[in-house]
Design an enzyme around this catalytic site. Structure first.
Site, PDB file in Angstrom:
ATOM      1  N   VAL A  12       0.836  -1.209   0.000  1.00  0.00           N
ATOM      2  CA  VAL A  12       0.000   0.000   0.000  1.00  0.00           C
ATOM      3  C   VAL A  12       0.869   1.256   0.000  1.00  0.00           C
ATOM      4  CG1 VAL A  12      -1.807   1.275   1.210  1.00  0.00           C
ATOM      5  CG2 VAL A  12      -1.877  -1.221   1.153  1.00  0.00           C
ATOM      6  N   LYS A 100      -6.412  -1.395   9.706  1.00  0.00           N
ATOM      7  CA  LYS A 100      -7.666  -1.751  10.382  1.00  0.00           C
ATOM      8  C   LYS A 100      -7.458  -2.167  11.832  1.00  0.00           C
ATOM      9  CE  LYS A 100      -7.233  -6.098   7.916  1.00  0.00           C
ATOM     10  NZ  LYS A 100      -6.225  -5.549   6.982  1.00  0.00           N
ATOM     11  N   VAL A 127     -11.436  -0.044   5.980  1.00  0.00           N
ATOM     12  CA  VAL A 127     -12.570  -0.944   5.721  1.00  0.00           C
ATOM     13  C   VAL A 127     -12.936  -0.831   4.252  1.00  0.00           C
ATOM     14  CG1 VAL A 127     -14.967  -1.517   6.238  1.00  0.00           C
ATOM     15  CG2 VAL A 127     -13.468  -0.677   8.066  1.00  0.00           C
ATOM     16  N   ILE A 131     -13.355   1.137  -1.445  1.00  0.00           N
ATOM     17  CA  ILE A 131     -14.775   1.483  -1.385  1.00  0.00           C
ATOM     18  C   ILE A 131     -14.967   2.637  -0.411  1.00  0.00           C
ATOM     19  CG2 ILE A 131     -17.109   0.649  -0.940  1.00  0.00           C
ATOM     20  CD1 ILE A 131     -16.013  -2.207  -1.234  1.00  0.00           C
ATOM     21  N   GLY A 182      -1.937 -14.546  -5.195  1.00  0.00           N
ATOM     22  CA  GLY A 182      -1.649 -13.406  -4.345  1.00  0.00           C
ATOM     23  C   GLY A 182      -2.856 -12.860  -3.607  1.00  0.00           C
ATOM     24  N   ASP A 196      -9.845 -10.826  10.129  1.00  0.00           N
ATOM     25  CA  ASP A 196      -9.784  -9.587   9.354  1.00  0.00           C
ATOM     26  C   ASP A 196     -11.166  -8.936   9.275  1.00  0.00           C
ATOM     27  OD1 ASP A 196      -8.346  -7.859   7.139  1.00  0.00           O
ATOM     28  OD2 ASP A 196     -10.199  -8.563   6.212  1.00  0.00           O
ATOM     29  N   LYS A 200     -12.903  -5.201  10.928  1.00  0.00           N
ATOM     30  CA  LYS A 200     -13.618  -4.240  10.084  1.00  0.00           C
ATOM     31  C   LYS A 200     -15.040  -4.003  10.577  1.00  0.00           C
ATOM     32  CE  LYS A 200     -10.827  -5.434   6.049  1.00  0.00           C
ATOM     33  NZ  LYS A 200     -10.771  -6.175   4.770  1.00  0.00           N
TER      34      LYS A 200
END
Length: 400
Positions: A12, A100, A127, A131, A182, A196, A200
């Site tokens: 990221v 997160k 999250v 989006i 991946g 995970d 969120k």
């Protein structure tokens, strides 16, 4: 000129750096001033990478530079991310993060500290990846009481369940495929066990219900026990099995969970496939509204982070009001959550025993020999356990 520092040059972080560099004129125009990445923090070296020009290994360079106005944290985890982010905010720097775990654990505190200094702590990418869901929940949906949140919050598990459904493959085979592509980590536990998604839904529930929801308190199941037989029954019923994060008001309390659900074909969540995510909100005035898109990936997540950077620069000296108190919300027991169940038990010819325990049920055509499958009426978790305790249970999946 507005100076930005990026903490972390992984997937990221490198995406954030590349977007700001490649789309600099566009980003700067939207921000209202020239945006420059002054530092990138990482322990590693990157020979031949253009980032070498701004690479630093000591966080103090960033924290002690008054010219840095916005810090991007994309290291992941809480150590040392929490310490770095808190110190950046205390130094008067706005922070944007995709982390997160950090947000779920310390979001309320970091929002308070930012507000006290007239700066911002933004976490849109924590999250749903790319989006836009955090800002709409904090602003556009504020006239409504959010009665329920249900979301496909993890692209890896959604990819696995989609592939199992469409191609009839076993969980282990699809997981291996996801790792090769991946989509899944070498250690996929955080995804496939639901951790995970749990973090969120904790963030979304904290924002929707305005008090700290601790992810440790959220009942969590993963998808490792889902079989082809489960998916066959789901198809027969015209639905699909999805791993959902769910939070809702139930009997005056907030109940939250992560678990596989058999989603009705009438729900828009049933047709969300592959690595895509979707979050469905139900408001008391608005009704249903859904946000859909790529929930992960370098470009999508980095784009959301850069959008936060632009917002932080534009709002210098003004703090966005976010209603998320540090006061802990005590969640209602998941046993109080009522739903129908898809149940599979060992044995055939057991209708009398089943109906005595569960009452009226809907029987399904067996997907495998030596078992009986049926749909119950709406039962609380406690009522289901009582009814099922004398059964040789193969599996049970909640129905949404």
């Amino acid at each position: 000129m507005k100076n930005v520092a990026i903490m972390g040059y992984g997937t990221v972080g490198s995406g954030v750096y590349q977007i700001i560099q490649k789309n600099n004129s566009h980003v700067s125009r939207r921000a209202g001033d020239e945006v420059r990445v002054k530092y990138v923090l990482d322990l590693r070296d990157f020979p031949g990478d253009p980032v070498e020009e701004v690479l630093v290994h000591d966080v103090e360079v960033i924290l002690q530079d008054p010219e840095v106005e916005v810090v991007v944290e994309v290291m992941g985890g809480t150590k040392p991310a929490y310490d770095f982010v808190k110190r950046a905010i205390l130094a008067g720097k706005s922070v944007c993060t995709s982390n997160k775990e950090l947000v779920a654990k310390h979001g309320a505190e970091l929002l308070r500290l930012a507000k006290e200094r007239n700066i911002n702590f933004f976490f849109e990418a924590s999250v749903g990846g790319g989006i836009p869901v955090i800002r709409p929940l904090s602003s556009s949906l504020t006239p409504d009481h959010i009665e329920e949140i249900s979301g496909i919050l993890n692209g890896t598990t959604n990819y696995i369940l989609t592939k199992m459904t469409d191609e009839g493959l076993a969980f282990e085979d699809v997981l291996r495929d996801a790792q090769e592509k991946g989509y899944a980590e070498r250690n996929p536990e955080a995804d496939v066990e639901g951790y995970d998604a749990c973090r969120k839904i904790a963030i979304l529930a904290s924002l929707a219900y305005e008090k700290q929801v601790d992810y440790e308190d959220i009942y969590t199941e993963g998808i490792t026990a889902i079989t082809q037989e489960d998916l066959t029954y789901a198809k027969e019923l015209g639905g699909a099995v999805k791993l959902l994060g769910l939070a809702k008001r139930e009997n005056g309390k907030v109940v939250a969970m992560v678990a596989p659900f058999l989603v009705s074909g009438e729900s828009p969540l049933a047709s969300v496939n592959g690595v895509f995510n979707a979050i469905l909100f139900h408001g008391d005035n608005l009704g249903d509204v859904m946000f859909y898109g790529k929930g992960a990936g370098k470009e999508a997540t980095a784009s959301a982070v850069v959008a936060d950077v632009i917002e932080a620069i534009r709002k210098k000296g003004r703090t966005d009001e976010v209603f998320w108190s540090e006061e802990k919300r005590v969640l209602g027991s998941v046993d109080a959550f009522s739903t129908r169940y898809l149940v599979r038990i060992k044995g055939t010819d057991r209708k009398e025993e089943i109906e005595q325990a569960f009452g009226s049920v809907e029987y399904l055509k067996p997907a495998a020999g030596g078992e009986t499958a049926f749909l119950t009426g709406s039962l609380s978790g406690q009522a289901f356990r009582e009814a099922a305790k004398s059964m040789e249970l193969i599996s049970r999946i909640r129905v949404l």
